[in-house]
Scaffold this active site. Structure first.
Site, mmCIF file in Angstrom:
data_model
loop_
_atom_site.group_PDB
_atom_site.id
_atom_site.type_symbol
_atom_site.label_atom_id
_atom_site.label_comp_id
_atom_site.label_asym_id
_atom_site.label_seq_id
_atom_site.Cartn_x
_atom_site.Cartn_y
_atom_site.Cartn_z
ATOM 1 N N CYS A 87 0.759 -0.974 0.247
ATOM 2 C CA CYS A 87 0.020 -0.163 -0.711
ATOM 3 C C CYS A 87 1.371 1.524 0.340
ATOM 4 O O CYS A 87 0.679 2.487 0.210
ATOM 5 C CB CYS A 87 -0.405 -0.682 1.177
ATOM 6 S SG CYS A 87 -1.819 -1.534 1.115
ATOM 7 N N HIS A 336 -9.441 3.740 -1.307
ATOM 8 C CA HIS A 336 -7.850 2.898 -0.797
ATOM 9 C C HIS A 336 -7.641 1.824 -2.285
ATOM 10 O O HIS A 336 -7.725 1.474 -1.684
ATOM 11 C CB HIS A 336 -7.561 2.626 0.599
ATOM 12 C CG HIS A 336 -6.109 2.358 0.796
ATOM 13 N ND1 HIS A 336 -5.127 2.436 0.200
ATOM 14 C CD2 HIS A 336 -5.894 1.275 1.413
ATOM 15 C CE1 HIS A 336 -3.774 1.832 0.839
ATOM 16 N NE2 HIS A 336 -4.103 1.009 1.384
HETATM 17 N N1 COA Z 1 -16.596 1.845 4.937
HETATM 18 C C1 COA Z 1 -17.905 2.835 4.995
HETATM 19 N N2 COA Z 1 -18.956 1.711 3.687
HETATM 20 C C2 COA Z 1 -18.137 0.253 3.045
HETATM 21 C C3 COA Z 1 -16.782 -0.454 3.844
HETATM 22 C C4 COA Z 1 -16.590 0.394 3.616
HETATM 23 N N3 COA Z 1 -14.716 0.503 4.715
HETATM 24 N N4 COA Z 1 -17.015 -1.210 2.704
HETATM 25 C C5 COA Z 1 -18.123 -2.082 2.687
HETATM 26 N N5 COA Z 1 -19.263 -0.508 2.643
HETATM 27 C C6 COA Z 1 -20.393 -0.477 2.561
HETATM 28 C C7 COA Z 1 -20.528 -0.443 0.551
HETATM 29 O O1 COA Z 1 -20.320 0.291 -0.028
HETATM 30 C C8 COA Z 1 -22.214 -1.391 0.634
HETATM 31 O O2 COA Z 1 -22.601 -0.470 0.943
HETATM 32 P P1 COA Z 1 -24.324 -0.688 0.148
HETATM 33 O O3 COA Z 1 -24.816 -1.578 0.555
HETATM 34 O O4 COA Z 1 -25.114 0.734 0.271
HETATM 35 O O5 COA Z 1 -23.959 -1.077 -1.860
HETATM 36 C C9 COA Z 1 -21.614 -2.090 1.878
HETATM 37 O O6 COA Z 1 -20.895 -1.787 2.606
HETATM 38 C C10 COA Z 1 -21.194 -3.624 1.755
HETATM 39 O O7 COA Z 1 -20.437 -3.858 0.610
HETATM 40 P P2 COA Z 1 -19.646 -5.259 0.479
HETATM 41 O O8 COA Z 1 -18.534 -4.419 -0.150
HETATM 42 O O9 COA Z 1 -20.376 -6.367 0.171
HETATM 43 O O10 COA Z 1 -18.665 -5.245 1.986
HETATM 44 P P3 COA Z 1 -17.897 -6.409 2.216
HETATM 45 O O11 COA Z 1 -18.786 -6.870 3.974
HETATM 46 O O12 COA Z 1 -17.427 -7.267 1.217
HETATM 47 O O13 COA Z 1 -16.807 -5.694 2.394
HETATM 48 C C11 COA Z 1 -15.068 -4.802 4.380
HETATM 49 C C12 COA Z 1 -16.222 -4.624 3.454
HETATM 50 C C13 COA Z 1 -14.557 -3.918 5.001
HETATM 51 C C14 COA Z 1 -14.248 -6.274 4.281
HETATM 52 C C15 COA Z 1 -14.046 -4.683 3.061
HETATM 53 O O14 COA Z 1 -14.052 -2.977 2.676
HETATM 54 C C16 COA Z 1 -12.476 -4.766 3.630
HETATM 55 O O15 COA Z 1 -12.283 -5.831 3.036
HETATM 56 N N6 COA Z 1 -11.381 -3.333 3.962
HETATM 57 C C17 COA Z 1 -10.838 -3.526 4.104
HETATM 58 C C18 COA Z 1 -9.602 -3.160 3.097
HETATM 59 C C19 COA Z 1 -7.927 -3.393 3.037
HETATM 60 O O16 COA Z 1 -8.219 -4.543 3.193
HETATM 61 N N7 COA Z 1 -7.319 -2.685 2.546
HETATM 62 C C20 COA Z 1 -5.824 -2.998 2.562
HETATM 63 C C21 COA Z 1 -5.406 -2.403 3.827
HETATM 64 S S1 COA Z 1 -3.750 -2.970 3.982
#
Ligand code: COA
Length: 389
Positions: A87, A336
């Site tokens: 990242c 991100h």
């Molecule tokens: N913040 C706010 N809203 C979020 C979000 C976040 N981080 N991630 C997803 N959403 C919302 C989506 O917009 C969607 O909204 P909607 O239903 O109104 O359309 C809903 O939540 C579901 O989205 P979805 O993509 O199915 O979520 P998910 O459960 O598959 O993923 C996380 C959520 C947190 C697991 C995912 O965003 C993630 O893995 N984040 C971390 C990424 C990471 O590790 N990056 C590297 C860092 S070192």
């Protein structure tokens, strides 16, 4: 060493860009940056591209050559270099572009960052991202990045009394800022209850404590400061650049409430810039998870160790606070796209220092800092920028 300035910036919108490919967004950001810099393709001496994992996300490697080719630059046979550091790929690409111009090897350098993450399932994105952790000690036994940062959060809560409410306040602030950023993935405010009652991802981190999975690209154009005024009235000088490393696996660290890589990278950048943390007017820090904004603001020297949570609660990191943090919405709300993030942070700092950040503008910002982390901090890159009056 020559003095180096950013003379142009550009970015795509961040979010789920299903109708665009990696090359489309890379070129879009690059063209915006070169138009902003008032240069043409024939002025460009080299490009650097930050990208973490196009091979896994879209089955495409050799990304810098791809972007150079699609931009029409391969016909001029200029060097095109991909930089990968998880990242922190974008921030590290910026550092390499900076060094190339500072050393006198190149004059006009375009540094971009691009990632296309939403073409795979959430599970596949998680599996790709965790390749940036220690495969044998962490990923193999089922760790994810939310899981690793959750351990850091629990320890920070135990050591310093940081609360889940304080973590949620980081999310509320960054969503408030993101709502003002036309390029952010999430342009909606949330309240504290929403953040606190969101689905749990890895205790204590709920949905709003996590950065999302994002497509996006950003670019900057670098030039020697002595040439910069030829292109722009508002050059932004890079006055400090620092990079440092740390153990890849969390368990090898004496203390998981601090990232020594951030501490050392910041020390190098502050020294080069000849400034103190208190001189910084605005900062973009790597809030991949809310706990990391708190840890970063401590490790960057804005607050004492253990007081980052309290600082958020007291409003010190708000746009009108002592040190405004993540005015763009941060990784949390802006999004991100991992390889692009370090460049996107620099773009926001440039907008702030030029006075072009619109409703997010921090009054009178003259010195800005961008802090980009790879993995759980095995790499950290810090840049300090100043408006040239
Ligand atoms: N913040 C706010 N809203 C979020 C979000 C976040 N981080 N991630 C997803 N959403 C919302 C989506 O917009 C969607 O909204 P909607 O239903 O109104 O359309 C809903 O939540 C579901 O989205 P979805 O993509 O199915 O979520 P998910 O459960 O598959 O993923 C996380 C959520 C947190 C697991 C995912 O965003 C993630 O893995 N984040 C971390 C990424 C990471 O590790 N990056 C590297 C860092 S070192």
């Amino acid at each position: 060493m020559r003095r180096v300035a950013i003379i142009g910036v550009g970015t795509t919108k961040f979010g789920e860009l299903w109708d665009k490919s990696l090359r489309d967004i890379g070129i879009e950001a690059g063209i915006k940056a070169i138009e902003d810099a008032n240069i043409s393709g024939s002025d460009i001496d080299a490009i650097y591209v930050g990208n973490m994992s196009a091979g896994n996300f879209i089955n495409q490697e050799h990304v810098a050559a791809l972007i150079a080719d699609y931009a029409g630059l391969a016909k001029r046979h200029i060097p095109a270099t991909r930089v990968e550091s998880a990242c922190a790929s974008g921030g590290l690409a910026l550092r390499h572009g900076f060094m190339a111009v500072a050393s006198g090897i190149h004059d006009i350098v375009v540094v971009g960052g691009a990632e296309k993450m939403t073409d795979v399932s959430g599970a596949d994105a998680t599996a790709t991202l965790i390749m940036a952790a220690d495969q044998e000690w962490e990923a193999f036994v089922g760790m994810t990045f939310p899981g690793l940062y959750a351990m850091m959060a629990v320890r920070h809560m135990y050591e310093y009394g940081t609360t889940k409410e304080q973590l949620a306040m980081v999310a509320v602030k960054n969503h408030r800022n993101g709502a003002l950023n036309p390029n952010a993935q999430f342009r909606r405010e949330i309240d504290l209850d929403t953040a606190l009652n969101a689905p749990m991802i890895a205790y204590p981190l709920g949905l709003y404590d996590c950065s999302p999975v994002t497509d996006g690209a950003s670019a900057v154009v670098l030039a020697p400061l002595e040439m910069a005024k030829k292109y722009t009235d508002t050059p932004i000088e890079i006055i400090g650049s620092g990079q440092a490393s740390e153990s890849l696996a969390l368990h090898d660290r004496e203390d998981i409430c601090t990232m020594k890589s951030t501490v050392f990278a910041a020390r190098e950048a502050y020294k080069m810039a000849g400034i103190m943390p208190s001189d910084v007017d605005v900062a973009e820090v790597h809030d991949c998870f809310t706990i990391n904004e708190i840890i970063a603001t401590e490790d960057l020297g804005f607050f004492k160790k253990g007081e980052g949570g309290k600082a958020v609660e007291e409003g010190l990191t708000e746009r009108d606070g002592e040190i405004p943090v993540n005015t763009s919405g941060g990784l949390k709300a802006k999004g991100h796209p991992v390889g692009a993030t370090g460049i996107a942070q620099a773009v926001e700092i440039v907008y702030q220092l030029r006075g072009e950040a619109g409703k997010r503008q921090v009054d009178g910002a003259e010195i800005g800092l961008a802090h980009n982390v790879g993995g759980t901090g095995a790499t950290a890159v810090v840049h300090i920028m100043r408006r040239v009056n």
